[in-house]
Design a protein around this motif. Structure first.
Motif, PDB file in Angstrom:
ATOM      1  N   VAL A   1      37.285  49.228  56.908  1.00  0.00           N
ATOM      2  CA  VAL A   1      37.235  48.885  55.428  1.00  0.00           C
ATOM      3  C   VAL A   1      36.590  47.323  55.485  1.00  0.00           C
ATOM      4  CG1 VAL A   1      38.439  48.067  53.540  1.00  0.00           C
ATOM      5  CG2 VAL A   1      39.204  50.216  54.850  1.00  0.00           C
ATOM      6  N   SER A   2      35.852  47.346  54.777  1.00  0.00           N
ATOM      7  CA  SER A   2      34.648  45.742  54.896  1.00  0.00           C
ATOM      8  C   SER A   2      35.141  44.866  53.582  1.00  0.00           C
ATOM      9  CB  SER A   2      33.240  46.135  54.993  1.00  0.00           C
ATOM     10  OG  SER A   2      32.485  44.982  54.777  1.00  0.00           O
ATOM     11  N   PHE A   3      35.427  43.775  53.913  1.00  0.00           N
ATOM     12  CA  PHE A   3      35.438  42.634  53.101  1.00  0.00           C
ATOM     13  C   PHE A   3      34.757  41.640  53.029  1.00  0.00           C
ATOM     14  CE2 PHE A   3      40.018  44.619  53.536  1.00  0.00           C
ATOM     15  CZ  PHE A   3      40.303  44.681  51.996  1.00  0.00           C
ATOM     16  N   ASP A   4      34.277  40.980  52.031  1.00  0.00           N
ATOM     17  CA  ASP A   4      33.406  39.654  51.866  1.00  0.00           C
ATOM     18  C   ASP A   4      34.455  38.735  51.255  1.00  0.00           C
ATOM     19  OD1 ASP A   4      31.896  37.474  51.644  1.00  0.00           O
ATOM     20  OD2 ASP A   4      30.125  38.669  50.922  1.00  0.00           O
ATOM     21  N   PHE A   5      34.914  37.964  52.135  1.00  0.00           N
ATOM     22  CA  PHE A   5      35.936  36.692  51.443  1.00  0.00           C
ATOM     23  C   PHE A   5      35.345  35.259  51.312  1.00  0.00           C
ATOM     24  CE2 PHE A   5      38.969  38.868  54.482  1.00  0.00           C
ATOM     25  CZ  PHE A   5      39.774  39.879  53.379  1.00  0.00           C
ATOM     26  N   GLY A   6      33.784  35.517  51.123  1.00  0.00           N
ATOM     27  CA  GLY A   6      33.385  34.066  50.637  1.00  0.00           C
ATOM     28  C   GLY A   6      33.376  33.199  51.643  1.00  0.00           C
ATOM     29  N   ASP A   7      32.923  31.835  51.213  1.00  0.00           N
ATOM     30  CA  ASP A   7      32.636  30.807  52.275  1.00  0.00           C
ATOM     31  C   ASP A   7      33.481  29.603  52.044  1.00  0.00           C
ATOM     32  OD1 ASP A   7      31.507  29.856  50.037  1.00  0.00           O
ATOM     33  OD2 ASP A   7      29.470  29.697  50.866  1.00  0.00           O
ATOM     34  N   ASN A   8      34.579  29.741  50.959  1.00  0.00           N
ATOM     35  CA  ASN A   8      35.542  28.462  51.168  1.00  0.00           C
ATOM     36  C   ASN A   8      36.939  28.932  52.070  1.00  0.00           C
ATOM     37  OD1 ASN A   8      33.883  27.206  49.284  1.00  0.00           O
ATOM     38  ND2 ASN A   8      34.857  28.463  47.632  1.00  0.00           N
ATOM     39  N   LEU A   9      36.629  28.958  53.214  1.00  0.00           N
ATOM     40  CA  LEU A   9      37.581  29.590  54.142  1.00  0.00           C
ATOM     41  C   LEU A   9      38.360  28.538  55.151  1.00  0.00           C
ATOM     42  CD1 LEU A   9      35.724  33.205  54.888  1.00  0.00           C
ATOM     43  CD2 LEU A   9      37.749  32.560  53.110  1.00  0.00           C
ATOM     44  N   ALA A  10      37.902  27.285  54.971  1.00  0.00           N
ATOM     45  CA  ALA A  10      38.635  26.275  55.853  1.00  0.00           C
ATOM     46  C   ALA A  10      40.239  26.265  55.836  1.00  0.00           C
ATOM     47  CB  ALA A  10      37.996  25.012  55.402  1.00  0.00           C
ATOM     48  N   TRP A  11      40.458  26.572  54.674  1.00  0.00           N
ATOM     49  CA  TRP A  11      42.056  26.477  54.510  1.00  0.00           C
ATOM     50  C   TRP A  11      42.838  27.649  55.099  1.00  0.00           C
ATOM     51  CZ3 TRP A  11      44.745  30.069  51.524  1.00  0.00           C
ATOM     52  CH2 TRP A  11      44.089  30.878  51.089  1.00  0.00           C
ATOM     53  N   LEU A  12      42.111  28.711  55.368  1.00  0.00           N
ATOM     54  CA  LEU A  12      42.614  29.779  55.988  1.00  0.00           C
ATOM     55  C   LEU A  12      42.688  29.829  57.564  1.00  0.00           C
ATOM     56  CD1 LEU A  12      41.972  33.101  54.211  1.00  0.00           C
ATOM     57  CD2 LEU A  12      44.242  32.308  54.755  1.00  0.00           C
ATOM     58  N   ILE A  13      41.941  28.665  58.166  1.00  0.00           N
ATOM     59  CA  ILE A  13      41.999  28.430  59.510  1.00  0.00           C
ATOM     60  C   ILE A  13      43.317  28.353  60.400  1.00  0.00           C
ATOM     61  CG2 ILE A  13      41.081  27.409  61.541  1.00  0.00           C
ATOM     62  CD1 ILE A  13      38.710  26.906  59.865  1.00  0.00           C
ATOM     63  N   ASP A  14      43.819  29.317  61.047  1.00  0.00           N
ATOM     64  CA  ASP A  14      45.155  29.422  61.401  1.00  0.00           C
ATOM     65  C   ASP A  14      46.156  29.016  60.838  1.00  0.00           C
ATOM     66  OD1 ASP A  14      44.133  29.592  64.257  1.00  0.00           O
ATOM     67  OD2 ASP A  14      43.402  27.442  64.278  1.00  0.00           O
ATOM     68  N   SER A  15      46.132  29.608  59.517  1.00  0.00           N
ATOM     69  CA  SER A  15      47.032  29.541  58.341  1.00  0.00           C
ATOM     70  C   SER A  15      48.351  29.624  58.568  1.00  0.00           C
ATOM     71  CB  SER A  15      46.704  30.522  57.111  1.00  0.00           C
ATOM     72  OG  SER A  15      47.425  30.695  56.108  1.00  0.00           O
TER      73      SER A  15
END
Length: 476
Positions: free
Chosen positions: A384-398
């Motif tokens: 199942v393929s997702f595209d979560f966009g490019d504002n993802l810095a906050w999710l690194i090692d969340s």
């Protein structure tokens, strides 16, 4: 300009000369009678211009002018008619009928009803048009043209090679099937190759003999700011109707390749019992059309199927309904609104395509909510393929949710493991590449982003594993 001939209050006027031709085959027919037939119009033209073999065909343009002040005037016997252009000017409402089983073919259809509360209409038969434009300045600002009529008959089929624009009130069109039948898309009740753009709210109706089953309508695109309604007058508690709408256009269907249905989608019972359900199918002919449903309340309850192109639906809509299954076969699906909405479905049925969920921050991220679960179609061996966009810095090692990240799908039952999901990677500002790390739990699917190990780190890790394996073999 030829002099008009007048018979019983009816006049037929030939249009101006065409360059290089004897006559322009364009006629204006004016009457104050309550009823007239197309055969009478044809005969009048043949008589007035000494053309005994005159017939309507695609080289003939006809303008019908009704000067009567009536609740309704009737234009009878359209079955078998072919015209290059048909335009109408009237004060009264006009009803045009065609016998069931007959065909009507008109290149350009222009309608101008100047002052009457209820809209004019066509009934019966199979109608084919090039383009339709409805101008109506009646006493009711919400009144428009009707395809089919409640008391006298439906339109068997409506096919338009171009666009429908202007003021539309009602669609009563097509033949139903008791169960959903994909083969019915080959010959739908409505098939508009261009776009639909109404200036007034309009309703799809089910009628006698159709209340328990599926109706099929294709539009290249829907681009308007007014509401779409679905009205049931069926009093049987045993009957349920689904009106299926498929979007089929491509990049050339509408300027910019993006269509926006920004009005609401409503479903009511008018002297009925069960509301009609709307199902949406996205099947762009070239895969490039973007169709938006961005209204604030979207009662789409019959399911959403994405096959090709991009379908964006307002995840922040407020109808509160379950929208049925999300079936992904290809294309892209996501929200037309800013990040932070959630959309309720029954099951996610997946065999292809990409789901776009904007994950902009811990306070603003899109998600899906399932009253059921995720189902992978039999034979599908991908992810199942997702595209979560490019504002993802906050999710690194969340550290959200105990280090699992944010919940992008909430489900009633988790039947698919984390290794069945994939998403876009993210290039961090530190120059490293990060990938989605999914966790599948009983209550839903979680995601965070983790760094892809450097090649040297991977090589060192593989070396350690090789040494450990060799030591293990020596101990045996």
């Amino acid at each position: 300009m030829f002099k008009a001939n007048t018979t019983k209050g009816i006049s037929v006027i030939s249009a101006a000369l065409l360059a290089g031709a004897a006559f322009a085959e364009e006629y204006v027919y004016t009457t104050d009678l309550a009823s007239v037939t197309f055969d009478e119009i044809r005969a009048q033209i043949a008589s007035d211009y000494s053309m005994p073999d005159f017939e309507f065909d695609d080289t003939v343009d006809l303008k019908f002018v009704s000067t009567a002040s009536l609740s309704q005037a009737n234009l009878v016997g359209a079955g078998g008619l072919t015209l290059g252009k048909f335009s109408v000017e009237s004060f009264s409402r006009i009803r045009i009928d065609a016998a069931n089983g007959t065909s009507v073919k008109i290149g350009t259809f222009e309608w101008n009803q100047s002052a009457q509360q209820w809209g004019s209409r066509i009934i019966g038969g199979n109608w084919e048009f090039g383009n339709i434009n409805i101008i109506q300045d009646g006493t009711d600002p919400n009144a428009g043209f009707c395809f089919g009529e409640a008391t006298t008959g439906i339109v068997q089929s409506l096919k338009v090679s171009g666009n429908i624009t202007g003021k539309i009130s009602q669609f009563r069109v097509g033949t139903s099937t008791a169960e959903y039948d994909a083969a019915a898309w080959d010959n739908p009740g409505i098939d508009v190759k261009g776009y639909l753009s109404s200036q007034t709210k309009f309703d799809f109706y089910a009628y006698a003999g159709q209340e328990n089953g599926h109706l099929y309508n294709k539009f290249g695109a829907i681009n308007q700011s007014v509401n779409i309604g679905f009205v049931s007058r069926d009093t049987s508690a045993e009957d349920f109707t689904t009106i299926n709408i498929m979007i089929t256009g491509g990049a050339s269907t509408i300027d910019g390749g993006i269509a926006d249905m920004s009005g609401n989608v409503t479903s009511i019972v008018n002297n009925g019992t069960n509301p009609i359900k709307m199902a949406v199918f996205m099947n762009s002919s070239d895969g490039s059309l973007v169709q938006k449903f961005s209204g604030s309340s979207l009662k789409i309850e019959g399911g959403v199927t994405v096959m090709s192109g991009t379908l964006l639906i307002n995840f922040k809509e407020t109808s509160g309904v379950n929208h049925g299954n999300l079936t992904m076969e290809g294309g892209r699906f996501g929200s037309s609104n800013t990040a932070g909405g959630t959309f309720l479905f029954t099951d996610l049925v997946y065999s292809g395509g990409t789901i776009e969920l904007a994950l902009d921050s811990a306070e603003a991220f899109d998600s899906l909510r399932l009253s059921g679960t995720v189902q992978l179609v039999d034979g599908f061996d991908g992810k199942v393929s997702f595209d979560f966009g490019d504002n993802l810095a906050w999710l690194i090692d969340s550290e959200e949710n105990g280090g699992k990240g944010v919940k992008v799908i909430a489900w009633a039952a988790g039947t698919v493991g984390a290794d069945s999901f994939a998403a876009n990677s993210y290039a961090g500002e530190d120059g490293l590449e990060y990938v989605a790390d999914f966790t599948s739990e009983a209550d839903g699917l979680y995601v965070k982003y983790v760094a892809v190990p450097e090649p040297s780190t991977v090589a060192a890790l593989m070396g350690v594993l090789a040494l450990a394996f060799a030591a293990h073999r020596r101990r045996r």
